[in-house]
Design a protein around this motif. Structure first.
Motif, PDB file in Angstrom:
ATOM      1  N   UNK A   1     -41.124  -3.432 -19.593  1.00  0.00           N
ATOM      2  CA  UNK A   1     -40.541  -3.094 -21.077  1.00  0.00           C
ATOM      3  C   UNK A   1     -39.319  -4.078 -20.915  1.00  0.00           C
ATOM      4  N   UNK A   2     -39.607  -4.972 -21.939  1.00  0.00           N
ATOM      5  CA  UNK A   2     -38.376  -5.961 -22.217  1.00  0.00           C
ATOM      6  C   UNK A   2     -37.385  -5.460 -23.084  1.00  0.00           C
ATOM      7  N   UNK A   3     -37.693  -4.475 -24.080  1.00  0.00           N
ATOM      8  CA  UNK A   3     -36.813  -3.930 -25.031  1.00  0.00           C
ATOM      9  C   UNK A   3     -37.051  -2.408 -25.176  1.00  0.00           C
ATOM     10  N   UNK A   4     -35.996  -1.607 -24.973  1.00  0.00           N
ATOM     11  CA  UNK A   4     -36.020  -0.246 -25.235  1.00  0.00           C
ATOM     12  C   UNK A   4     -34.884   0.278 -25.905  1.00  0.00           C
ATOM     13  N   UNK A   5     -35.629   0.941 -27.062  1.00  0.00           N
ATOM     14  CA  UNK A   5     -34.739   1.429 -28.028  1.00  0.00           C
ATOM     15  C   UNK A   5     -34.519   3.067 -27.805  1.00  0.00           C
ATOM     16  N   UNK A   6     -33.555   3.501 -28.249  1.00  0.00           N
ATOM     17  CA  UNK A   6     -32.926   4.891 -28.028  1.00  0.00           C
ATOM     18  C   UNK A   6     -31.976   5.501 -29.086  1.00  0.00           C
ATOM     19  N   UNK A   7     -31.820   6.643 -29.271  1.00  0.00           N
ATOM     20  CA  UNK A   7     -30.883   7.043 -29.930  1.00  0.00           C
ATOM     21  C   UNK A   7     -31.334   7.927 -31.292  1.00  0.00           C
ATOM     22  N   UNK A   8     -32.593   8.031 -31.315  1.00  0.00           N
ATOM     23  CA  UNK A   8     -33.090   8.563 -32.681  1.00  0.00           C
ATOM     24  C   UNK A   8     -33.032  10.100 -32.430  1.00  0.00           C
ATOM     25  N   UNK A   9     -33.253  10.818 -33.397  1.00  0.00           N
ATOM     26  CA  UNK A   9     -33.315  12.223 -33.442  1.00  0.00           C
ATOM     27  C   UNK A   9     -33.377  12.923 -34.983  1.00  0.00           C
ATOM     28  N   UNK A  10     -33.233  14.220 -34.998  1.00  0.00           N
ATOM     29  CA  UNK A  10     -33.004  14.590 -36.249  1.00  0.00           C
ATOM     30  C   UNK A  10     -31.536  15.084 -36.656  1.00  0.00           C
ATOM     31  N   UNK A  11     -31.371  14.544 -38.098  1.00  0.00           N
ATOM     32  CA  UNK A  11     -30.145  14.820 -38.711  1.00  0.00           C
ATOM     33  C   UNK A  11     -30.158  15.127 -40.023  1.00  0.00           C
ATOM     34  N   UNK A  12     -29.006  15.825 -40.550  1.00  0.00           N
ATOM     35  CA  UNK A  12     -29.035  16.269 -41.848  1.00  0.00           C
ATOM     36  C   UNK A  12     -28.354  15.112 -42.978  1.00  0.00           C
ATOM     37  N   UNK A  13     -29.010  15.074 -43.988  1.00  0.00           N
ATOM     38  CA  UNK A  13     -28.472  14.154 -44.862  1.00  0.00           C
ATOM     39  C   UNK A  13     -26.977  13.949 -45.078  1.00  0.00           C
ATOM     40  N   UNK A  14     -26.533  12.692 -45.195  1.00  0.00           N
ATOM     41  CA  UNK A  14     -25.105  12.510 -44.978  1.00  0.00           C
ATOM     42  C   UNK A  14     -24.799  12.477 -43.669  1.00  0.00           C
ATOM     43  N   UNK A  15     -25.334  12.628 -42.680  1.00  0.00           N
ATOM     44  CA  UNK A  15     -25.033  12.634 -41.199  1.00  0.00           C
ATOM     45  C   UNK A  15     -25.084  10.994 -40.639  1.00  0.00           C
ATOM     46  N   UNK A  16     -24.722  10.885 -39.315  1.00  0.00           N
ATOM     47  CA  UNK A  16     -24.855   9.474 -38.940  1.00  0.00           C
ATOM     48  C   UNK A  16     -25.598   9.548 -37.484  1.00  0.00           C
ATOM     49  N   UNK A  17     -26.211   8.368 -37.117  1.00  0.00           N
ATOM     50  CA  UNK A  17     -26.967   8.425 -35.654  1.00  0.00           C
ATOM     51  C   UNK A  17     -26.470   6.709 -35.337  1.00  0.00           C
ATOM     52  N   UNK A  18     -26.486   6.613 -34.147  1.00  0.00           N
ATOM     53  CA  UNK A  18     -26.221   5.335 -33.501  1.00  0.00           C
ATOM     54  C   UNK A  18     -27.560   5.137 -32.576  1.00  0.00           C
ATOM     55  N   UNK A  19     -28.427   4.078 -32.777  1.00  0.00           N
ATOM     56  CA  UNK A  19     -29.416   3.595 -32.305  1.00  0.00           C
ATOM     57  C   UNK A  19     -28.844   2.306 -31.357  1.00  0.00           C
ATOM     58  N   UNK A  20     -29.404   2.507 -29.870  1.00  0.00           N
ATOM     59  CA  UNK A  20     -29.097   1.443 -29.004  1.00  0.00           C
ATOM     60  C   UNK A  20     -30.454   0.787 -28.698  1.00  0.00           C
ATOM     61  N   UNK A  21     -30.449  -0.345 -28.319  1.00  0.00           N
ATOM     62  CA  UNK A  21     -31.574  -1.217 -27.896  1.00  0.00           C
ATOM     63  C   UNK A  21     -31.234  -2.065 -26.671  1.00  0.00           C
ATOM     64  N   UNK A  22     -31.643  -1.637 -25.390  1.00  0.00           N
ATOM     65  CA  UNK A  22     -31.433  -2.378 -24.180  1.00  0.00           C
ATOM     66  C   UNK A  22     -32.423  -3.477 -23.870  1.00  0.00           C
ATOM     67  N   UNK A  23     -32.040  -4.509 -23.789  1.00  0.00           N
ATOM     68  CA  UNK A  23     -32.722  -5.746 -23.601  1.00  0.00           C
ATOM     69  C   UNK A  23     -32.778  -6.351 -22.066  1.00  0.00           C
ATOM     70  N   UNK A  24     -33.908  -7.111 -21.642  1.00  0.00           N
ATOM     71  CA  UNK A  24     -33.879  -7.786 -20.324  1.00  0.00           C
ATOM     72  C   UNK A  24     -33.290  -8.969 -20.628  1.00  0.00           C
ATOM     73  N   UNK A  25     -32.564  -9.632 -19.612  1.00  0.00           N
ATOM     74  CA  UNK A  25     -31.876 -10.986 -20.088  1.00  0.00           C
ATOM     75  C   UNK A  25     -32.874 -11.897 -20.153  1.00  0.00           C
ATOM     76  N   UNK A  26     -34.110 -11.890 -19.885  1.00  0.00           N
ATOM     77  CA  UNK A  26     -35.125 -12.878 -20.282  1.00  0.00           C
ATOM     78  C   UNK A  26     -35.250 -12.920 -21.732  1.00  0.00           C
TER      79      UNK A  26
END
Length: 123
Positions: A1-26
């Protein structure tokens, strides 16, 4: 896997989330990284993109002022801070790497894709 996204979830309207994406150097090359999203039954749509230096960012009108894209080149990571979330932000969010040297807002402009992380915003 070259790109790996994470950080999703369930949140109420008005709330916040931070998504992350880890990538291979290539794949974390000196070009743009982007976030897209796809809601059920809809086409994949552009959310945000950021240049290698982080000095150039572009946002979809629907998220402008609420979402912030950033990157850490030392960590080969890109982030999407999502504030003031709305039910219409509910979707699977994908990070992607673009070999284009300019900002690209169409999925065809991206070469590598992560597997997606699901965001659900309840009203």
């Amino acid at each position: 896997v070259q790109l790996q996204a994470s950080g999703g979830g369930l949140v109420q309207a008005g709330g916040s989330l931070r998504l992350s994406c880890a990538a291979s150097a290539r794949t974390f090359r000196r070009y743009f990284m982007g976030w897209f999203r796809q809601a059920q039954g809809k086409e994949r749509e552009f959310v945000a993109t950021i240049s290698w230096s982080g000095g150039s960012t572009t946002y979809a009108d629907s998220v402008k002022g609420r979402f912030t894209i950033s990157r850490d080149n030392a960590e080969n990571a890109v982030y999407l801070q999502m504030n003031s979330l709305k039910p219409e932000d509910t979707a699977v969010y994908y990070c992607a790497s673009s070999s284009s040297p300019i900002a690209t807002m169409t999925p065809l402009g991206y070469n590598y894709w992560g597997q997606g992380t699901e965001v659900t915003v309840s009203s």
